[in-house]
Write an enzyme that holds these catalytic residues in place. Structure first.
Site, PDB file in Angstrom:
ATOM      1  N   ARG A   9       0.832  -1.203   0.000  1.00  0.00           N
ATOM      2  CA  ARG A   9       0.000   0.000   0.000  1.00  0.00           C
ATOM      3  C   ARG A   9       0.872   1.260   0.000  1.00  0.00           C
ATOM      4  O   ARG A   9       0.608   2.207  -0.745  1.00  0.00           O
ATOM      5  CB  ARG A   9      -0.890   0.002   1.233  1.00  0.00           C
ATOM      6  CG  ARG A   9      -2.299   0.250   0.837  1.00  0.00           C
ATOM      7  CD  ARG A   9      -3.269   0.256   1.938  1.00  0.00           C
ATOM      8  NE  ARG A   9      -4.576   0.022   1.297  1.00  0.00           N
ATOM      9  CZ  ARG A   9      -5.720   0.087   1.923  1.00  0.00           C
ATOM     10  NH1 ARG A   9      -5.761   0.329   3.196  1.00  0.00           N
ATOM     11  NH2 ARG A   9      -6.852  -0.112   1.289  1.00  0.00           N
ATOM     12  N   GLU A  55     -16.986   8.347   0.288  1.00  0.00           N
ATOM     13  CA  GLU A  55     -16.102   7.932  -0.794  1.00  0.00           C
ATOM     14  C   GLU A  55     -16.695   8.370  -2.134  1.00  0.00           C
ATOM     15  O   GLU A  55     -17.902   8.431  -2.297  1.00  0.00           O
ATOM     16  CB  GLU A  55     -15.886   6.419  -0.730  1.00  0.00           C
ATOM     17  CG  GLU A  55     -15.004   6.061   0.453  1.00  0.00           C
ATOM     18  CD  GLU A  55     -14.856   4.576   0.662  1.00  0.00           C
ATOM     19  OE1 GLU A  55     -14.921   3.816  -0.306  1.00  0.00           O
ATOM     20  OE2 GLU A  55     -14.676   4.171   1.826  1.00  0.00           O
ATOM     21  N   CYS A 111     -18.989   1.780   6.181  1.00  0.00           N
ATOM     22  CA  CYS A 111     -19.473   2.411   7.419  1.00  0.00           C
ATOM     23  C   CYS A 111     -20.894   2.055   7.838  1.00  0.00           C
ATOM     24  O   CYS A 111     -21.122   1.717   8.991  1.00  0.00           O
ATOM     25  CB  CYS A 111     -19.387   3.925   7.283  1.00  0.00           C
ATOM     26  SG  CYS A 111     -17.720   4.537   7.453  1.00  0.00           S
ATOM     27  N   LYS A 155     -21.631  -1.435   9.431  1.00  0.00           N
ATOM     28  CA  LYS A 155     -20.755  -1.610  10.603  1.00  0.00           C
ATOM     29  C   LYS A 155     -21.183  -0.689  11.751  1.00  0.00           C
ATOM     30  O   LYS A 155     -21.273  -1.113  12.909  1.00  0.00           O
ATOM     31  CB  LYS A 155     -19.313  -1.304  10.182  1.00  0.00           C
ATOM     32  CG  LYS A 155     -18.297  -1.473  11.275  1.00  0.00           C
ATOM     33  CD  LYS A 155     -16.923  -1.042  10.821  1.00  0.00           C
ATOM     34  CE  LYS A 155     -16.806   0.468  10.821  1.00  0.00           C
ATOM     35  NZ  LYS A 155     -15.494   0.962  10.432  1.00  0.00           N
ATOM     36  N   ARG A 196     -16.327  -2.678  -0.311  1.00  0.00           N
ATOM     37  CA  ARG A 196     -16.739  -3.234   0.978  1.00  0.00           C
ATOM     38  C   ARG A 196     -18.261  -3.174   1.144  1.00  0.00           C
ATOM     39  O   ARG A 196     -18.865  -2.134   0.948  1.00  0.00           O
ATOM     40  CB  ARG A 196     -16.028  -2.498   2.122  1.00  0.00           C
ATOM     41  CG  ARG A 196     -14.553  -2.897   2.227  1.00  0.00           C
ATOM     42  CD  ARG A 196     -13.817  -2.126   3.290  1.00  0.00           C
ATOM     43  NE  ARG A 196     -13.557  -0.768   2.883  1.00  0.00           N
ATOM     44  CZ  ARG A 196     -12.893   0.122   3.630  1.00  0.00           C
ATOM     45  NH1 ARG A 196     -12.460  -0.224   4.825  1.00  0.00           N
ATOM     46  NH2 ARG A 196     -12.676   1.348   3.180  1.00  0.00           N
TER      47      ARG A 196
HETATM   48  C1  UDX Z   1     -20.790   7.217   4.517  1.00  0.00           C
HETATM   49  C2  UDX Z   1     -21.197   8.590   5.067  1.00  0.00           C
HETATM   50  O1  UDX Z   1     -21.957   9.290   4.067  1.00  0.00           O
HETATM   51  C3  UDX Z   1     -19.960   9.379   5.454  1.00  0.00           C
HETATM   52  O2  UDX Z   1     -20.334  10.618   6.046  1.00  0.00           O
HETATM   53  C4  UDX Z   1     -19.152   8.562   6.448  1.00  0.00           C
HETATM   54  O3  UDX Z   1     -17.964   9.234   6.786  1.00  0.00           O
HETATM   55  C5  UDX Z   1     -18.817   7.196   5.884  1.00  0.00           C
HETATM   56  O4  UDX Z   1     -20.013   6.530   5.476  1.00  0.00           O
HETATM   57  P1  UDX Z   1     -19.832   6.310   2.200  1.00  0.00           P
HETATM   58  O5  UDX Z   1     -20.137   4.955   2.754  1.00  0.00           O
HETATM   59  O6  UDX Z   1     -18.485   6.554   1.627  1.00  0.00           O
HETATM   60  O7  UDX Z   1     -20.048   7.431   3.322  1.00  0.00           O
HETATM   61  O8  UDX Z   1     -20.889   6.639   1.029  1.00  0.00           O
HETATM   62  P2  UDX Z   1     -22.394   7.179   0.992  1.00  0.00           P
HETATM   63  O9  UDX Z   1     -22.455   8.217  -0.061  1.00  0.00           O
HETATM   64  O10 UDX Z   1     -22.895   7.548   2.323  1.00  0.00           O
HETATM   65  O11 UDX Z   1     -23.208   5.918   0.442  1.00  0.00           O
HETATM   66  C6  UDX Z   1     -23.396   4.750   1.205  1.00  0.00           C
HETATM   67  C7  UDX Z   1     -24.266   3.762   0.450  1.00  0.00           C
HETATM   68  O12 UDX Z   1     -25.609   4.214   0.377  1.00  0.00           O
HETATM   69  C8  UDX Z   1     -23.822   3.519  -0.987  1.00  0.00           C
HETATM   70  O13 UDX Z   1     -23.914   2.150  -1.296  1.00  0.00           O
HETATM   71  C9  UDX Z   1     -24.804   4.329  -1.798  1.00  0.00           C
HETATM   72  O14 UDX Z   1     -24.969   3.831  -3.098  1.00  0.00           O
HETATM   73  C10 UDX Z   1     -26.068   4.163  -0.963  1.00  0.00           C
HETATM   74  N1  UDX Z   1     -27.041   5.244  -1.176  1.00  0.00           N
HETATM   75  C11 UDX Z   1     -26.747   6.528  -0.836  1.00  0.00           C
HETATM   76  C12 UDX Z   1     -28.282   4.948  -1.720  1.00  0.00           C
HETATM   77  O15 UDX Z   1     -28.572   3.797  -2.037  1.00  0.00           O
HETATM   78  N2  UDX Z   1     -29.176   5.951  -1.905  1.00  0.00           N
HETATM   79  C13 UDX Z   1     -28.911   7.246  -1.577  1.00  0.00           C
HETATM   80  O16 UDX Z   1     -29.786   8.101  -1.761  1.00  0.00           O
HETATM   81  C14 UDX Z   1     -27.657   7.549  -1.021  1.00  0.00           C
HETATM   82  P1  ADP Z   2     -10.434   2.884   6.279  1.00  0.00           P
HETATM   83  O1  ADP Z   2     -11.562   2.848   5.289  1.00  0.00           O
HETATM   84  O2  ADP Z   2     -10.912   3.019   7.698  1.00  0.00           O
HETATM   85  O3  ADP Z   2      -9.375   3.879   5.927  1.00  0.00           O
HETATM   86  P2  ADP Z   2      -8.680   0.748   5.315  1.00  0.00           P
HETATM   87  O4  ADP Z   2      -8.794  -0.728   5.508  1.00  0.00           O
HETATM   88  O5  ADP Z   2      -8.789   1.309   3.942  1.00  0.00           O
HETATM   89  O6  ADP Z   2      -9.768   1.406   6.283  1.00  0.00           O
HETATM   90  O7  ADP Z   2      -7.286   1.265   5.906  1.00  0.00           O
HETATM   91  C1  ADP Z   2      -6.764   0.939   7.149  1.00  0.00           C
HETATM   92  C2  ADP Z   2      -5.245   0.762   7.024  1.00  0.00           C
HETATM   93  O8  ADP Z   2      -4.686   0.643   8.349  1.00  0.00           O
HETATM   94  C3  ADP Z   2      -4.800  -0.490   6.258  1.00  0.00           C
HETATM   95  O9  ADP Z   2      -3.990  -0.116   5.159  1.00  0.00           O
HETATM   96  C4  ADP Z   2      -3.978  -1.298   7.307  1.00  0.00           C
HETATM   97  O10 ADP Z   2      -2.842  -1.937   6.747  1.00  0.00           O
HETATM   98  C5  ADP Z   2      -3.553  -0.204   8.272  1.00  0.00           C
HETATM   99  N1  ADP Z   2      -3.200  -0.692   9.620  1.00  0.00           N
HETATM  100  C6  ADP Z   2      -3.923  -1.506  10.427  1.00  0.00           C
HETATM  101  N2  ADP Z   2      -3.286  -1.710  11.603  1.00  0.00           N
HETATM  102  C7  ADP Z   2      -2.119  -0.996  11.551  1.00  0.00           C
HETATM  103  C8  ADP Z   2      -1.009  -0.783  12.464  1.00  0.00           C
HETATM  104  N3  ADP Z   2      -0.993  -1.339  13.673  1.00  0.00           N
HETATM  105  N4  ADP Z   2       0.006   0.002  12.050  1.00  0.00           N
HETATM  106  C9  ADP Z   2      -0.012   0.577  10.821  1.00  0.00           C
HETATM  107  N5  ADP Z   2      -1.012   0.424   9.937  1.00  0.00           N
HETATM  108  C10 ADP Z   2      -2.060  -0.345  10.277  1.00  0.00           C
END
Ligand code: UDX
Ligand code: ADP
Length: 465
Positions: free
Chosen positions: A40, A166, A277, A280, A347
């Site tokens: 990475r 994202e 998110c 989870k 994810r």
């Molecule tokens: C989310 C939160 O928006 C963000 O604030 C937090 O920090 C992380 O989680 P993210 O998961 O990156 O962000 O994307 P988001 O735009 O929230 O979409 C989540 C899911 O909901 C996606 O699969 C999206 O396609 C779906 N979605 C979103 C819908 O199906 N309909 C909508 O109207 C909006």
């Molecule tokens: P997020 O969406 O929360 O950013 P990711 O899985 O994309 O989650 O990123 C988390 C990163 O943290 C991974 O690249 C993983 O290798 C790193 N990581 C986890 N544990 C440790 C650690 N103890 N020290 C350094 N990096 C770590």
């Protein structure tokens, strides 16, 4: 307190973009992002910006500007911790897959490892910032580890939840609706909060920087995601009623969204929400509620997840029943695998579950996604452990060309709302498919009239036939 050196542990979807933007906006601060994953870090340092491990519109430009100037990516975790005055923890906190709280609670083992490492290495006092999504009261656990295993240096723990989505991470980071900073209400705590607020104040208007106690900050993050996910599940519940009654979910969304009390965002019906998110965080919230004996609260939020599972299930069920109750040996083309457009993240993507259901029905699937790589798709299926890896590779093919993917298919399933899908040559696709040619649009992005005129049998989520 004037921060000059920042370290971020975790170079993922949160750590990478967040630190890149801080480095861009604060050229006077040295930002080092560390990760134990060597591949990475190598990808973040790659000369070719197309190889960055995270795809986000606009991110490559920012990395190009700041990398090597005041933005560094490294595997030397101890060194970066030692040098920094402020350390962000952005490691992953997946849902536990074992033991107590399995399938619900957040797994904090990576956070704990970080805390122990910070305690071991630190020789001067530091501010620790939680960036990962964490259950309420994690800050106090981190503090306990730091205070009890450290070298008698002082630590302040702040909660600074990430609200970026994202696909729009750069935009969200450059002009956030708000920045939330939680900390201790002691003078030292307030000084630490101010130090972090000063960093954001380099580009975020002061009135958008909110200061709270640690627990309010931690809980706000879970609450925000629970509310957003609930809106999606609510509109998806209505989409099923629309399909039965002949109402159109897009018209309903528009009509209710114009009520200023409701607002228009997050009302797009879909095949189900995904992402790292929503699920989870809600499971986490449910677990917290249950652990306090708040069963009604737990059940209330759990329903958002159950509705989402149902939406994915009924989408694949509909494909099977429409294709004369069998998809065995039939080619189904998947357009999109990412959990939303403009990201290479998969994810919890709805596509994974829909594919798994159809593979159980012995369908042959061909997948095209503009940004997701083949190995990621197989890894997502492997993680479910429904069938052997060999069978997954036999039944599902990943092809880098949408026209090839659709060729000879009995049906197309749209799983992600990528913009490019709208501009395809749908006549050409229709000619190459088996007839009747079905499209199941799980994102409601394609043009119904145009497709029906071509000859497709078109099913759009939330609209009846
Ligand atoms: C989310 C939160 O928006 C963000 O604030 C937090 O920090 C992380 O989680 P993210 O998961 O990156 O962000 O994307 P988001 O735009 O929230 O979409 C989540 C899911 O909901 C996606 O699969 C999206 O396609 C779906 N979605 C979103 C819908 O199906 N309909 C909508 O109207 C909006
Ligand atoms: P997020 O969406 O929360 O950013 P990711 O899985 O994309 O989650 O990123 C988390 C990163 O943290 C991974 O690249 C993983 O290798 C790193 N990581 C986890 N544990 C440790 C650690 N103890 N020290 C350094 N990096 C770590």
């Amino acid at each position: 307190m004037n921060i000059k050196k920042i370290c971020c542990i975790g170079a993922g979807y949160v750590g990478g973009p967040t630190m890149a933007v801080i480095a861009k906006q604060c050229p006077h601060i040295q930002v080092t992002v560390v990760d134990i994953n060597e591949n990475r870090i190598a990808a973040w340092n790659d000369e070719n910006l197309d190889n960055l491990p995270v795809f986000e519109p606009g991110l490559d430009e920012i990395v190009k500007e700041a990398r090597g100037r005041n933005l560094f990516f490294s595997t030397e975790v101890d060194k970066a911790i030692d040098e920094a005055e402020m350390i962000f923890i952005s490691v992953n906190t997946p849902t536990k897959t074992y033991g107590k709280g399995k399938g619900m609670a957040a797994d904090l083992k990576y956070i704990e490892l970080c805390a122990r490492q910070i305690a071991r290495v630190s020789k001067q006092s530091k501010i620790i910032v939680e960036k990962s999504t964490l259950p309420v009261r994690t800050a106090s656990a981190i503090k306990s580890i730091l205070d009890n295993t450290g070298n008698d240096v002082a630590f302040q723990i702040l909660s600074n939840p990430e609200f970026l989505a994202e696909g729009t991470a750069v935009e969200d980071l450059l002009s956030p609706d708000r920045v939330l900073i939680g900390g201790d209400t002691t003078p030292e705590g307030e000084e630490a909060i101010q130090a972090l607020a000063d960093i954001y104040a380099n580009w975020v208007p002061k009135e958008r920087i909110l200061k709270t106690n640690v627990w309010s900050s931690e809980l706000s993050k879970l609450t925000a995601n629970a509310f957003l996910a609930q809106r999606v599940s609510s509109i998806n519940a209505m989409s099923e009623i629309c399909e039965k009654t002949g109402a159109d979910i897009n018209e309903v969304s528009k009509a209710i969204g114009m009520d200023s009390r409701i607002g228009s965002k997050f009302l797009k019906a879909s095949v189900g929400f995904g992402g790292s998110c929503f699920q989870k965080d809600i499971l986490n919230l449910v677990y917290i509620a249950k652990s306090y004996g708040l069963n009604e609260v737990a059940d209330y939020w759990e329903q958002v997840i159950l509705m989402n599972d149902h939406q994915k299930q009924r989408f694949s069920d509909n494909i099977v029943s429409t294709l004369y109750n069998t998809v065995s040996g039939k080619k189904i083309a998947f357009l999109g695998w990412a959990f939303k457009k403009d990201t290479n993240d998969t994810r919890e993507s709805a596509a994974i579950k829909v594919a798994d259901n159809l593979l159980n029905e012995q369908a042959e699937i061909a997948v095209f996604d503009p940004k997701v790589v083949e190995e990621r798709i197989y890894a997502d299926l492997e993680y479910l452990a429904t069938r052997s890896n060999e069978d997954n590779r036999k039944l599902l093919k990943v092809i880098k060309n949408p026209y090839e993917v659709c060729k000879n298919a009995h049906a197309i399933a749209v799983l992600t709302e990528w913009d490019e899908f709208k501009t395809y040559d749908w006549n050409k696709i229709y000619e190459s498919m088996q007839k009747p040619a079905f499209i199941f649009d799980g994102r409601g992005v394609l043009n119904k009239t145009e497709l029906e005129n071509i000859g497709f049998v078109y099913y759009k989520i939330g609209t009846g036939k």
